[in-house]
Design a protein around this motif. Structure first.
Motif, PDB file in Angstrom:
ATOM      1  N   ARG A  66       0.825  -1.214   0.000  1.00 29.38           N
ATOM      2  CA  ARG A  66       0.000   0.000   0.000  1.00 29.38           C
ATOM      3  C   ARG A  66       0.861   1.267   0.000  1.00 29.38           C
ATOM      4  O   ARG A  66       0.411   2.320   0.443  1.00 29.38           O
ATOM      5  CB  ARG A  66      -0.907  -0.002   1.226  1.00 29.38           C
ATOM      6  CG  ARG A  66      -1.848  -1.184   1.275  1.00 29.38           C
ATOM      7  CD  ARG A  66      -2.840  -1.052   2.396  1.00 29.38           C
ATOM      8  NE  ARG A  66      -3.761  -2.176   2.433  1.00 29.38           N
ATOM      9  CZ  ARG A  66      -4.826  -2.256   3.228  1.00 29.38           C
ATOM     10  NH1 ARG A  66      -5.084  -1.258   4.067  1.00 29.38           N
ATOM     11  NH2 ARG A  66      -5.628  -3.306   3.208  1.00 29.38           N
ATOM     12  N   MET A  67       2.069   1.154  -0.480  1.00 26.21           N
ATOM     13  CA  MET A  67       2.959   2.318  -0.481  1.00 26.21           C
ATOM     14  C   MET A  67       2.378   3.444  -1.332  1.00 26.21           C
ATOM     15  O   MET A  67       1.909   3.221  -2.449  1.00 26.21           O
ATOM     16  CB  MET A  67       4.341   1.929  -1.001  1.00 26.21           C
ATOM     17  CG  MET A  67       5.359   3.067  -0.884  1.00 26.21           C
ATOM     18  SD  MET A  67       7.025   2.579  -1.382  1.00 26.21           S
ATOM     19  CE  MET A  67       6.790   2.379  -3.148  1.00 26.21           C
ATOM     20  N   ASP A  68       2.413   4.652  -0.778  1.00 25.74           N
ATOM     21  CA  ASP A  68       1.941   5.850  -1.470  1.00 25.74           C
ATOM     22  C   ASP A  68       3.171   6.566  -2.006  1.00 25.74           C
ATOM     23  O   ASP A  68       3.854   7.298  -1.285  1.00 25.74           O
ATOM     24  CB  ASP A  68       1.165   6.747  -0.504  1.00 25.74           C
ATOM     25  CG  ASP A  68       0.449   7.886  -1.214  1.00 25.74           C
ATOM     26  OD1 ASP A  68       0.978   8.378  -2.224  1.00 25.74           O
ATOM     27  OD2 ASP A  68      -0.634   8.279  -0.744  1.00 25.74           O
ATOM     28  N   LEU A  69       3.478   6.348  -3.287  1.00 21.12           N
ATOM     29  CA  LEU A  69       4.705   6.877  -3.888  1.00 21.12           C
ATOM     30  C   LEU A  69       4.714   8.400  -3.881  1.00 21.12           C
ATOM     31  O   LEU A  69       5.748   9.028  -3.573  1.00 21.12           O
ATOM     32  CB  LEU A  69       4.850   6.344  -5.317  1.00 21.12           C
ATOM     33  CG  LEU A  69       6.141   6.721  -6.062  1.00 21.12           C
ATOM     34  CD1 LEU A  69       7.364   6.220  -5.302  1.00 21.12           C
ATOM     35  CD2 LEU A  69       6.118   6.160  -7.480  1.00 21.12           C
ATOM     36  N   THR A  72       5.387   9.674  -0.429  1.00 24.69           N
ATOM     37  CA  THR A  72       6.746   9.318  -0.034  1.00 24.69           C
ATOM     38  C   THR A  72       7.750  10.302  -0.609  1.00 24.69           C
ATOM     39  O   THR A  72       8.683  10.753   0.081  1.00 24.69           O
ATOM     40  CB  THR A  72       7.076   7.885  -0.508  1.00 24.69           C
ATOM     41  OG1 THR A  72       6.185   6.961   0.117  1.00 24.69           O
ATOM     42  CG2 THR A  72       8.519   7.508  -0.168  1.00 24.69           C
ATOM     43  N   ILE A  73       7.574  10.661  -1.884  1.00 22.46           N
ATOM     44  CA  ILE A  73       8.476  11.615  -2.538  1.00 22.46           C
ATOM     45  C   ILE A  73       8.382  12.989  -1.895  1.00 22.46           C
ATOM     46  O   ILE A  73       9.381  13.698  -1.736  1.00 22.46           O
ATOM     47  CB  ILE A  73       8.159  11.692  -4.047  1.00 22.46           C
ATOM     48  CG1 ILE A  73       8.449  10.339  -4.720  1.00 22.46           C
ATOM     49  CG2 ILE A  73       8.947  12.812  -4.709  1.00 22.46           C
ATOM     50  CD1 ILE A  73       8.031  10.286  -6.167  1.00 22.46           C
ATOM     51  N   ARG A  74       7.195  13.373  -1.480  1.00 21.99           N
ATOM     52  CA  ARG A  74       6.975  14.704  -0.918  1.00 21.99           C
ATOM     53  C   ARG A  74       7.407  14.812   0.538  1.00 21.99           C
ATOM     54  O   ARG A  74       7.575  15.919   1.056  1.00 21.99           O
ATOM     55  CB  ARG A  74       5.490  15.068  -1.026  1.00 21.99           C
ATOM     56  CG  ARG A  74       5.010  15.308  -2.453  1.00 21.99           C
ATOM     57  CD  ARG A  74       3.523  15.625  -2.448  1.00 21.99           C
ATOM     58  NE  ARG A  74       3.021  15.947  -3.778  1.00 21.99           N
ATOM     59  CZ  ARG A  74       1.759  16.237  -4.064  1.00 21.99           C
ATOM     60  NH1 ARG A  74       0.859  16.229  -3.074  1.00 21.99           N
ATOM     61  NH2 ARG A  74       1.386  16.523  -5.304  1.00 21.99           N
ATOM     62  N   PRO A  76       9.357  15.443   3.668  1.00 17.30           N
ATOM     63  CA  PRO A  76      10.655  16.101   3.887  1.00 17.30           C
ATOM     64  C   PRO A  76      11.625  15.250   4.704  1.00 17.30           C
ATOM     65  O   PRO A  76      12.834  15.464   4.665  1.00 17.30           O
ATOM     66  CB  PRO A  76      10.271  17.388   4.629  1.00 17.30           C
ATOM     67  CG  PRO A  76       8.959  17.079   5.281  1.00 17.30           C
ATOM     68  CD  PRO A  76       8.256  16.146   4.342  1.00 17.30           C
ATOM     69  N   PHE A  77      11.112  14.299   5.470  1.00 17.94           N
ATOM     70  CA  PHE A  77      11.963  13.452   6.291  1.00 17.94           C
ATOM     71  C   PHE A  77      12.307  12.136   5.597  1.00 17.94           C
ATOM     72  O   PHE A  77      12.898  11.245   6.200  1.00 17.94           O
ATOM     73  CB  PHE A  77      11.269  13.167   7.633  1.00 17.94           C
ATOM     74  CG  PHE A  77      10.941  14.409   8.416  1.00 17.94           C
ATOM     75  CD1 PHE A  77      11.945  15.101   9.095  1.00 17.94           C
ATOM     76  CD2 PHE A  77       9.647  14.903   8.453  1.00 17.94           C
ATOM     77  CE1 PHE A  77      11.640  16.247   9.812  1.00 17.94           C
ATOM     78  CE2 PHE A  77       9.346  16.050   9.170  1.00 17.94           C
ATOM     79  CZ  PHE A  77      10.343  16.732   9.851  1.00 17.94           C
ATOM     80  N   GLU A  78      11.876  12.034   4.306  1.00 20.16           N
ATOM     81  CA  GLU A  78      12.194  10.874   3.481  1.00 20.16           C
ATOM     82  C   GLU A  78      11.696   9.563   4.095  1.00 20.16           C
ATOM     83  O   GLU A  78      12.344   8.531   4.029  1.00 20.16           O
ATOM     84  CB  GLU A  78      13.695  10.799   3.201  1.00 20.16           C
ATOM     85  CG  GLU A  78      14.223  12.015   2.457  1.00 20.16           C
ATOM     86  CD  GLU A  78      15.709  11.917   2.144  1.00 20.16           C
ATOM     87  OE1 GLU A  78      16.361  10.980   2.660  1.00 20.16           O
ATOM     88  OE2 GLU A  78      16.202  12.745   1.379  1.00 20.16           O
ATOM     89  N   GLN A  79      10.531   9.635   4.708  1.00 20.57           N
ATOM     90  CA  GLN A  79       9.891   8.454   5.268  1.00 20.57           C
ATOM     91  C   GLN A  79       8.991   7.809   4.202  1.00 20.57           C
ATOM     92  O   GLN A  79       8.320   8.504   3.445  1.00 20.57           O
ATOM     93  CB  GLN A  79       9.042   8.816   6.482  1.00 20.57           C
ATOM     94  CG  GLN A  79       9.827   9.388   7.645  1.00 20.57           C
ATOM     95  CD  GLN A  79      10.641   8.326   8.351  1.00 20.57           C
ATOM     96  OE1 GLN A  79      10.234   7.169   8.419  1.00 20.57           O
ATOM     97  NE2 GLN A  79      11.795   8.712   8.874  1.00 20.57           N
TER      98      GLN A  79
END
Length: 301
Positions: A66-69, A72-74, A76-79
């Protein structure tokens, strides 16, 4: 109130539904269920469903499918972000049936037979939706023989309701309605209250207040022969089913008009009372029809 009475048919409705008997209908739940069991209604539990809940970190909800690409890109903490949804859940469904003497009235058919069909239809509908179904019967008290806890046992539910075919008690009141709400669970439920509601408005009001945690659907069973199809002229005997007393009346147009006016006034009073509790009444004259029940919920939407 005086009512005429005839004996019910001896032929019991089949436990297995005949064509057209107690057909299921579509109902709608207007709240999110907190049940952990999978069902067909919007729920509050996290799981598989279509109700979008938001995004969380992958470490908090480790489901890479269920990753929300984009999120994830947006971030700021690169989580790594994953989407969360609420699962569709079950909801408790009850049919509550008035078994007082007035339900023995027989015009087109016995009121109690219609109530049995409505209750069976509710059980069928709950089963088709994957919900739990419970049944409560009351007169002067809640009757344990005609009360079932919530379950998915459709056969047992229909067998218990079918037992009411031979139920013909007279001179029985409705005092048990005061205790009836105590047999409903704590979880918010959809409650179909099936009755002719020939009881004091104050009693109905107290019962609705006691059931305020639930969504109540009042199914009002009236028969045209109670008031619309009385004799236009001549003597007639009326029987009060609660007391067994007979009363002979000389009918004429003025007397019949008073009966009709009294029932019309009663209907307006019932409608106003139910609306105060956000429980619009469903008046059912004649036979049960699944489309009438479905249309009720379409209007509610």
């Amino acid at each position: 109130m005086l009512r005429s009475f005839k004996k019910a048919d001896k032929k019991a409705p089949a436990l297995v539904d005949e064509a057209g008997y107690a057909q299921p209908f579509e109902y709608v739940i207007g709240w999110k269920s907190d049940s952990i069991q999978l069902g067909d209604h919007p729920g509050t539990q996290r799981g598989i469903g279509s109700d979008y809940r938001g995004t969380v970190n992958l470490v908090d909800y480790p489901d890479a499918r269920r990753m929300d690409l984009r999120q994830t890109i947006r971030d700021p903490f690169e989580q790594v972000k994953v989407r969360q949804f609420n699962q569709d859940s079950t909801t408790p469904i009850y049919a509550v049936c008035d078994l007082s003497s007035s339900m023995q009235f027989r015009g087109h058919k016995r009121k109690l037979d219609t109530a049995m069909e409505v209750a069976t239809a509710v059980a069928n509908s709950a089963y088709h939706a994957g919900d739990l179904f419970g049944f409560i019967g009351y007169n002067q008290q809640v009757l344990e023989d005609y009360t079932l806890p919530l379950s998915r046992n459709l056969h047992q539910s229909k067998a218990t309701i079918a037992m009411l075919h031979d139920y013909q008690h007279l001179r029985i009141g409705v005092e048990g309605v005061a205790d009836m709400p105590n047999f409903l669970g704590q979880t918010r439920a959809l409650v179909f209250w099936i009755s002719d509601f020939h009881m004091p408005l104050s009693v109905i009001e107290k019962s609705l207040s006691a059931m305020s945690a639930h969504k109540v659907i009042p199914v009002v069973l009236w028969d045209d022969e109670e008031y619309k199809k009385l004799p236009k002229f001549g003597f007639g005997t009326m029987i009060d089913l609660e007391t067994g007393r007979n009363r002979t009346l000389f009918f004429r147009s003025e007397v019949k008009a008073k009966f009709v006016d009294a029932f019309n006034a009663r209907r307006l009073a019932l409608e106003a009372l139910f609306l105060r509790f956000d429980s619009p009444a469903l008046f059912m004259h004649g036979d049960y029809r699944a489309e009438l029940m479905t249309h009720y919920f379409e209007q509610a939407l």
